[in-house]
Motif scaffolding. Structure first.
Motif, mmCIF file in Angstrom:
data_model
loop_
_atom_site.group_PDB
_atom_site.id
_atom_site.type_symbol
_atom_site.label_atom_id
_atom_site.label_comp_id
_atom_site.label_asym_id
_atom_site.label_seq_id
_atom_site.Cartn_x
_atom_site.Cartn_y
_atom_site.Cartn_z
ATOM 1 N N UNK A 115 0.875 -1.179 0.000
ATOM 2 C CA UNK A 115 0.000 0.000 0.000
ATOM 3 C C UNK A 115 0.909 1.225 0.000
ATOM 4 N N UNK A 116 0.480 2.250 -0.670
ATOM 5 C CA UNK A 116 1.337 3.444 -0.736
ATOM 6 C C UNK A 116 1.215 4.224 0.568
ATOM 7 N N UNK A 117 2.331 4.622 1.111
ATOM 8 C CA UNK A 117 2.282 5.443 2.321
ATOM 9 C C UNK A 117 3.526 6.305 2.356
ATOM 10 N N UNK A 118 3.481 7.389 3.100
ATOM 11 C CA UNK A 118 4.638 8.269 3.183
ATOM 12 C C UNK A 118 5.691 7.656 4.099
ATOM 13 N N UNK A 119 6.910 7.479 3.591
ATOM 14 C CA UNK A 119 7.982 6.905 4.410
ATOM 15 C C UNK A 119 9.096 7.945 4.513
ATOM 16 N N UNK A 120 9.614 8.071 5.760
ATOM 17 C CA UNK A 120 10.633 9.093 5.987
ATOM 18 C C UNK A 120 11.930 8.706 5.276
ATOM 19 N N UNK A 121 12.570 9.700 4.655
ATOM 20 C CA UNK A 121 13.829 9.448 3.937
ATOM 21 C C UNK A 121 14.860 10.499 4.325
ATOM 22 N N UNK A 122 16.121 10.228 3.925
ATOM 23 C CA UNK A 122 17.194 11.189 4.204
ATOM 24 C C UNK A 122 17.802 11.691 2.895
ATOM 25 N N UNK A 123 18.209 12.943 2.924
ATOM 26 C CA UNK A 123 18.846 13.491 1.733
ATOM 27 C C UNK A 123 20.352 13.164 1.786
ATOM 28 N N UNK A 124 20.909 12.787 0.638
ATOM 29 C CA UNK A 124 22.310 12.374 0.570
ATOM 30 C C UNK A 124 23.014 13.206 -0.513
ATOM 31 N N UNK A 125 24.332 13.234 -0.441
ATOM 32 C CA UNK A 125 25.086 13.845 -1.531
ATOM 33 C C UNK A 125 25.765 12.713 -2.312
ATOM 34 N N UNK A 126 25.449 12.617 -3.592
ATOM 35 C CA UNK A 126 25.998 11.527 -4.402
ATOM 36 C C UNK A 126 27.461 11.787 -4.721
ATOM 37 N N UNK A 127 28.092 10.794 -5.282
ATOM 38 C CA UNK A 127 29.535 10.859 -5.593
ATOM 39 C C UNK A 127 29.906 12.069 -6.440
ATOM 40 N N UNK A 128 29.013 12.370 -7.368
ATOM 41 C CA UNK A 128 29.316 13.489 -8.278
ATOM 42 C C UNK A 128 28.893 14.832 -7.701
ATOM 43 N N UNK A 129 28.558 14.855 -6.411
ATOM 44 C CA UNK A 129 28.206 16.123 -5.766
ATOM 45 C C UNK A 129 26.721 16.447 -5.856
ATOM 46 N N UNK A 130 25.955 15.638 -6.536
ATOM 47 C CA UNK A 130 24.523 15.921 -6.657
ATOM 48 C C UNK A 130 23.788 15.452 -5.416
ATOM 49 N N UNK A 131 22.757 16.178 -5.052
ATOM 50 C CA UNK A 131 21.974 15.742 -3.888
ATOM 51 C C UNK A 131 20.905 14.754 -4.358
ATOM 52 N N UNK A 132 20.735 13.717 -3.546
ATOM 53 C CA UNK A 132 19.772 12.660 -3.856
ATOM 54 C C UNK A 132 19.049 12.293 -2.576
ATOM 55 N N UNK A 133 17.901 11.702 -2.712
ATOM 56 C CA UNK A 133 17.222 11.170 -1.528
ATOM 57 C C UNK A 133 17.480 9.670 -1.501
ATOM 58 N N UNK A 134 18.074 9.232 -0.409
ATOM 59 C CA UNK A 134 18.436 7.815 -0.315
ATOM 60 C C UNK A 134 17.193 6.940 -0.316
ATOM 61 N N UNK A 135 17.282 5.836 -1.031
ATOM 62 C CA UNK A 135 16.216 4.820 -1.087
ATOM 63 C C UNK A 135 14.887 5.361 -1.622
ATOM 64 N N UNK A 136 15.008 6.424 -2.350
ATOM 65 C CA UNK A 136 13.778 7.049 -2.851
ATOM 66 C C UNK A 136 13.101 6.156 -3.895
ATOM 67 N N UNK A 137 11.809 5.937 -3.711
ATOM 68 C CA UNK A 137 11.069 5.119 -4.679
ATOM 69 C C UNK A 137 10.850 5.931 -5.946
ATOM 70 N N UNK A 138 11.039 5.278 -7.063
ATOM 71 C CA UNK A 138 10.690 5.962 -8.304
ATOM 72 C C UNK A 138 10.010 4.955 -9.227
ATOM 73 N N UNK A 139 9.107 5.439 -10.021
ATOM 74 C CA UNK A 139 8.362 4.528 -10.893
ATOM 75 C C UNK A 139 8.524 4.951 -12.341
ATOM 76 N N UNK A 140 8.717 3.987 -13.186
ATOM 77 C CA UNK A 140 8.797 4.281 -14.618
ATOM 78 C C UNK A 140 7.382 4.515 -15.128
ATOM 79 N N UNK A 141 7.227 5.534 -15.938
ATOM 80 C CA UNK A 141 5.892 5.807 -16.488
ATOM 81 C C UNK A 141 5.994 5.914 -18.008
#
Ligand SMILES: Nc1ncnc2c1ncn2[C@@H]1O[C@H](COP(=O)(O)OP(=O)(O)OP(=O)(O)O)[C@@H](O)[C@H]1O
Length: 589
Positions: free
Chosen positions: A343-369
């Motif tokens: 079931x879809x629900x809001x899950x707490x996540x943390x913001x990370x800095x990727x290797x190339x310096x870009x900010x990412x949200x760790x374990x962030x769900x993404x769906x192909x559309x």
């Protein structure tokens, strides 16, 4: 009987007989007279009756006579009055007659005057006809010249706009568009229907033209304000959702060309951010397909346009992925994450800095559309989880910042015009990137990655993949705690919203002043948006303001934010470099 006595006796007898006959005659006479008397009495009675009749007749006649006398008197007086009236009428007729004559004479004089004036005017008109014709041809000539000048002015304006846009692009300015929403019932400061209806006096923010906002307030008891603010584009209250999207649309072409894009709605609570980004509130959320006149906002229109553009060039093998997060009370929630029962629900996540310096949200769900409607289905799901709370200012207030990220992965292509423009501006970019101290970007620049080149030896031109991100941000609205009436948990929400927006303003302040340290990490919102605020994304801020007197302080604050955002110069936006592998390795922040 003695002789003597006999004689006497005879005498007496005779005498008696005489007397008797006389008595009888008398008696007859009496009877005759009595009869006559009776007849006379009868006649008398008859005459009396007649007399009586005559008397009443006489009385009647006398009454009639009196009446007639009165009538005669009245008639006489009426006649005398009538005579007076007739006399007066005669006098009036005389006066009328003489005044009519005088009027007629005046009229004739006047008529003569007018006729002579008309004749003169006609003569003058005839005289000036030629002048008029000459004037008309001059006017036509001037009109043509004016049209010419207007067209040139319009062209110059467009050129200036194009140049300004190129300048903005080259300097890496944040583009700021300002939208003034219409006055709405909840803008009223008073329950008084008279005050509610006098909307004009309550409007303090006006779109002067499509680049200028005027804030004007001269209400007694308020400080006098008469100030103009300039932005790349200003939308007045009557401008449609499709007009707003019209200015966002070109950014989608940039996205397909490999640029990171961010469109962010900023403004106080109730100023129209969600309306602009999503459309009017509805329990079902925005629904596709849409017609151009519909009220749907930027996000559903972007979804449609993106897939339309993709369908025009399928050879680049585009892939679209979506992730949705909200920043609520300075925590990041993944609105597409699924729990153990899917079931879809809001899950707490943390913001990370990727290797190339870009900010990412760790374990962030993404769906192909694969379609706009699928994308919008996910958006609708995310919106249902988004924190909302009614306030005194806005009954359907969003209490979190919503960030929808659309990641577009395409095969890299070297021959677009944008590539050439990008390589032409590269040297300046590199110097500015170094000065701003943006480690991630300068690293990429020094690797020569900002101008994607086809891998040598591959004749096809399309070799590697480019990943570009489109971030659509509907910020929570700043608000004055006193006005919102928030208490308890809502008060905490409000404080968190205001703090994160203040952090956003601080970041823009630091960027515009080219400070060494930019305080991205003071808030999860700014940390999450670091790449688009200070990085190489094309950033469009849509500043939403209310026109109402009631929200003047917040409007001025918002306009100040917009001006500060415009001053940020980050160097030209750059395309995402092509890479042969996905950028999956992240390091914790
Ligand atoms: N341009 C517009 N035309 C018509 N109605 C508008 C416009 N902009 C906003 N509104 C209406 O104003 C109200 C508030 O707008 P909206 O919900 O977008 O505010 P918001 O800035 O997102 O507020 P919050 O930050 O509290 O969520 C809504 O009812 C919306 O339909």
């Amino acid at each position: 009987m003695p002789a003597g006595s006999g004689r006497w006796g005879g005498f007496w007898e005779q005498r008696t007989q005489q007397l008797q006959s006389r008595v009888r005659a008398k008696e007859d006479k009496i009877a005759e007279l009595e009869t006559e008397n009776a007849v006379l009495l009868l006649k008398l009675a008859e005459y009396k009756g007649k007399i009586e009749k005559s008397r009443s007749e006489a009385t009647r006649i006398s009454t009639l006579y009196n009446k007639q006398q009165r009538l005669q008197r009245n008639t006489r007086s009426a006649l005398s009055q009538l005579g007076l009236v007739i006399q007066k009428l005669n006098q009036d007729i005389q006066a009328f007659h003489s005044s009519s004559w005088a009027l007629l004479r005046d009229y004739q004089d006047e008529y003569q005057d007018r006729v002579s004036e008309i004749v003169t005017a006609v003569q003058r008109t005839q005289q000036s006809a030629e002048t008029l014709l000459a004037c008309q041809s001059k006017v036509a000539h001037l009109e043509r010249a004016l049209q010419d000048v207007s067209a040139r002015h319009q062209l110059e304006r467009q050129r200036r706009k194009v140049l300004h846009n190129s300048l903005v692009e080259l300097k890496g300015n944040i583009r700021v568009h300002c939208r003034i929403r219409p006055l709405l019932p909840f803008d009223s400061e008073s329950d008084d229907p008279v005050l509610q209806s006098s909307s004009i006096s309550r409007e303090v923010a006006h779109a002067v033209d499509d680049e200028t906002v005027l804030v004007k307030c001269d209400r007694p008891g308020h400080p006098l304000i008469n100030k103009t603010y300039h932005f790349e584009r200003v939308y007045g209250p009557a401008e449609s959702q499709s007009a707003v999207f019209g200015d966002v649309c070109p950014l989608l072409t940039s996205l397909l060309d490999g640029y990171n894009i961010c469109v962010m709605a900023y403004g106080q609570t109730g100023s129209g951010k969600s309306y602009t980004m999503l459309g009017p509130h509805s329990d079902d959320g925005p629904v596709l397909p849409l017609d151009p006149q519909s009220d749907l906002g930027i996000i559903p229109r972007v979804a449609e346009e993106l897939f339309r553009l993709i369908s025009e060039n399928p050879s680049r093998n585009p892939k679209v992925e979506v992730s949705i997060v909200e920043v609520y009370n300075n925590d990041i929630f993944d609105l597409l994450a699924k729990d153990s029962i899917a079931a879809v629900s809001g899950v707490k996540r943390e913001v990370m800095t990727a290797k190339d310096g870009r900010t990412e949200v760790a374990l962030l769900a993404s769906e192909a559309v694969g379609s706009a409607s699928k994308l919008m289905e996910l958006v609708r799901g995310g919106l249902q989880l988004r924190a909302k709370h009614p306030t005194l200012v806005h009954a359907d207030s969003s209490r979190s910042h919503l960030i929808i990220t659309v990641t577009l992965t395409t095969a890299a292509c070297s021959n677009s015009t944008a590539d050439q423009a990008c390589s032409a501006t590269l040297p300046r970019e590199q110097t500015e990137a170094g000065r701003a101290g943006r480690a991630g970007r300068s690293r990429r620049a020094s690797q020569g990655a900002s101008a994607p080149q086809p891998v040598p030896g591959n004749p096809a031109g399309c070799v590697e993949q480019v990943q570009a991100r489109l971030q659509l941000v509907d910020l929570a609205g700043s608000e004055c705690i006193g006005m919102s009436g928030a208490t308890g948990s809502a008060l905490r929400e409000t404080a968190c919203i205001n703090r994160s927006l203040a952090a956003l303003a601080d970041v823009l302040g630091a960027l515009s002043e080219h400070r060494d340290h930019v305080p991205y990490r003071n808030s999860r919102l700014t940390h999450l948006l670091q790449d688009c605020l200070g990085g190489d994304a094309k950033l469009l801020v849509i500043l939403c303001i209310s026109p109402s007197q009631r929200h003047l302080a917040q409007t001025l604050q918002g306009l100040g934010f917009g001006i500060r955002a415009r001053q940020v110069q980050r160097g030209p936006a750059r395309k995402r470099p092509p890479s042969s592998q996905t950028e999956g390795k992240r390091r914790p922040d």
